[in-house]
Motif scaffolding. Sequence first.
Motif, PDB file in Angstrom:
ATOM      1  N   SER A  54       2.893  19.381 -10.184  1.00 51.67           N
ATOM      2  CA  SER A  54       2.215  18.166 -10.658  1.00 51.67           C
ATOM      3  C   SER A  54       3.043  16.908 -10.404  1.00 51.67           C
ATOM      4  CB  SER A  54       1.919  18.283 -12.158  1.00 51.67           C
ATOM      5  OG  SER A  54       3.124  18.442 -12.891  1.00 51.67           O
ATOM      6  N   SER A  55       4.342  17.084 -10.157  1.00 59.31           N
ATOM      7  CA  SER A  55       5.203  15.946  -9.845  1.00 59.31           C
ATOM      8  C   SER A  55       6.487  16.449  -9.187  1.00 59.31           C
ATOM      9  CB  SER A  55       5.542  15.147 -11.105  1.00 59.31           C
ATOM     10  OG  SER A  55       6.410  15.878 -11.948  1.00 59.31           O
ATOM     11  N   TYR A  56       7.126  15.552  -8.456  1.00 56.39           N
ATOM     12  CA  TYR A  56       8.422  15.900  -7.876  1.00 56.39           C
ATOM     13  C   TYR A  56       9.193  14.637  -7.519  1.00 56.39           C
ATOM     14  CZ  TYR A  56       7.115  14.834  -2.982  1.00 56.39           C
ATOM     15  OH  TYR A  56       6.745  14.200  -1.820  1.00 56.39           O
ATOM     16  N   GLU A  57      10.485  14.794  -7.433  1.00 56.05           N
ATOM     17  CA  GLU A  57      11.377  13.722  -6.980  1.00 56.05           C
ATOM     18  C   GLU A  57      12.363  14.353  -6.013  1.00 56.05           C
ATOM     19  OE1 GLU A  57      14.863  10.976  -8.969  1.00 56.05           O
ATOM     20  OE2 GLU A  57      12.926  11.107 -10.009  1.00 56.05           O
ATOM     21  N   ALA A  58      12.495  13.766  -4.820  1.00 58.16           N
ATOM     22  CA  ALA A  58      13.307  14.409  -3.793  1.00 58.16           C
ATOM     23  C   ALA A  58      14.074  13.409  -2.947  1.00 58.16           C
ATOM     24  CB  ALA A  58      12.421  15.257  -2.884  1.00 58.16           C
ATOM     25  N   TYR A  79       6.571  11.598  -6.632  1.00 61.59           N
ATOM     26  CA  TYR A  79       5.122  11.808  -6.767  1.00 61.59           C
ATOM     27  C   TYR A  79       4.803  12.278  -8.181  1.00 61.59           C
ATOM     28  CZ  TYR A  79       0.504  13.768  -6.631  1.00 61.59           C
ATOM     29  OH  TYR A  79      -0.792  14.037  -6.940  1.00 61.59           O
ATOM     30  N   ALA A  80       3.662  11.815  -8.687  1.00 60.51           N
ATOM     31  CA  ALA A  80       3.162  12.306  -9.975  1.00 60.51           C
ATOM     32  C   ALA A  80       1.645  12.296  -9.935  1.00 60.51           C
ATOM     33  CB  ALA A  80       3.672  11.443 -11.129  1.00 60.51           C
ATOM     34  N   ASP A  81       1.055  13.327 -10.523  1.00 58.73           N
ATOM     35  CA  ASP A  81      -0.410  13.381 -10.609  1.00 58.73           C
ATOM     36  C   ASP A  81      -0.945  12.178 -11.381  1.00 58.73           C
ATOM     37  OD1 ASP A  81      -0.762  15.681  -9.172  1.00 58.73           O
ATOM     38  OD2 ASP A  81      -0.885  17.010 -10.908  1.00 58.73           O
ATOM     39  N   PRO A  82      -2.141  11.673 -11.031  1.00 59.66           N
ATOM     40  CA  PRO A  82      -3.078  12.271 -10.060  1.00 59.66           C
ATOM     41  C   PRO A  82      -2.787  11.898  -8.604  1.00 59.66           C
ATOM     42  CG  PRO A  82      -4.104  10.393 -11.104  1.00 59.66           C
ATOM     43  CD  PRO A  82      -2.769  10.559 -11.784  1.00 59.66           C
ATOM     44  N   LYS A 210       7.694  11.499 -14.264  1.00 59.57           N
ATOM     45  CA  LYS A 210       6.519  10.922 -14.921  1.00 59.57           C
ATOM     46  C   LYS A 210       5.974   9.740 -14.117  1.00 59.57           C
ATOM     47  CE  LYS A 210       8.088  12.173 -19.571  1.00 59.57           C
ATOM     48  NZ  LYS A 210       8.435  11.665 -20.930  1.00 59.57           N
ATOM     49  N   MET A 211       4.683   9.551 -14.217  1.00 58.57           N
ATOM     50  CA  MET A 211       4.035   8.464 -13.510  1.00 58.57           C
ATOM     51  C   MET A 211       4.634   7.119 -13.906  1.00 58.57           C
ATOM     52  SD  MET A 211      -0.034   7.488 -13.514  1.00 58.57           S
ATOM     53  CE  MET A 211      -0.029   7.237 -15.293  1.00 58.57           C
ATOM     54  N   ALA A 216       7.568   2.036 -12.906  1.00 57.10           N
ATOM     55  CA  ALA A 216       8.363   1.141 -13.756  1.00 57.10           C
ATOM     56  C   ALA A 216       8.922  -0.025 -12.960  1.00 57.10           C
ATOM     57  CB  ALA A 216       9.498   1.914 -14.423  1.00 57.10           C
ATOM     58  N   PHE A 217       9.476   0.266 -11.777  1.00 58.10           N
ATOM     59  CA  PHE A 217      10.050  -0.781 -10.946  1.00 58.10           C
ATOM     60  C   PHE A 217       8.977  -1.751 -10.485  1.00 58.10           C
ATOM     61  CE2 PHE A 217      11.477  -2.367  -6.755  1.00 58.10           C
ATOM     62  CZ  PHE A 217      12.607  -3.038  -7.160  1.00 58.10           C
TER      63      PHE A 217
END
Length: 226
Positions: A54-58, A79-82, A210-211, A216-217
């Motif tokens: 549902s989400s990832y950071e890479a 990335y975060a859903d949706p 999280k989305m 945030a930035f």
Amino acid sequence: MKNKKVCIILTIMVILIVSVILYFFYKNHYKTINLGNNIGKSEKSLEEYILNISSYEANVTIEVKSNKNSNQYVAKQQYADPNIFKQEIIQPDNIQGLTTIYDGKSLKIENTNLNLTKIYEQYQYIAENGLCLKDFIDEYKSSETKSCKEEENQIIMEVQKQNSKNQYISVKKLYIDKSKKKPIKMEIQDINQNVLVNILYNEIKINSTKMEDILAFNMKIISEGI
């Protein structure tokens, strides 16, 4: 009489030896059968795990190849859903800070070093570039020409892309480390199996982004009126 006893003893020993051999053969054969089943279940379980990201950071290294040259980039992807996707270029230095953000409606391209921003309202999903892991997942789920196989300590998920005439035009392959349960790399190949794009996942965190963290930035820039 003595010879008869010896024969009986030898016969019993032979029976015991054969029994032991048969026992170990059966036991090892049974383990082999179960091992095969476990591999199948493990493969399916890992496939389902990847499909439910549902989400990832890479931190990724992206190599884009053409007939004449090859360009390499280091980037941070989130990335975060949706459908929230952000990619920031870390290297090379001449485009460092170039950031692409898609928030579900608009595409924003900015360069933090040059303080430049361009927004495209009602932009169609950025999945067209195919660099987001979620793009692969969506294509895999909807495709009828896909496969999942085990190769040594890896699981390879493959999906073929076709045009409107159902002609094969490209293929995507996702390599997953079985022990770590994390993607290692993704390849995008053309019809001749030439690698067009190679994405190495140097570091990746799954289902912890999280989305709000991704946007945030973006919200900070808006609040400051830049």
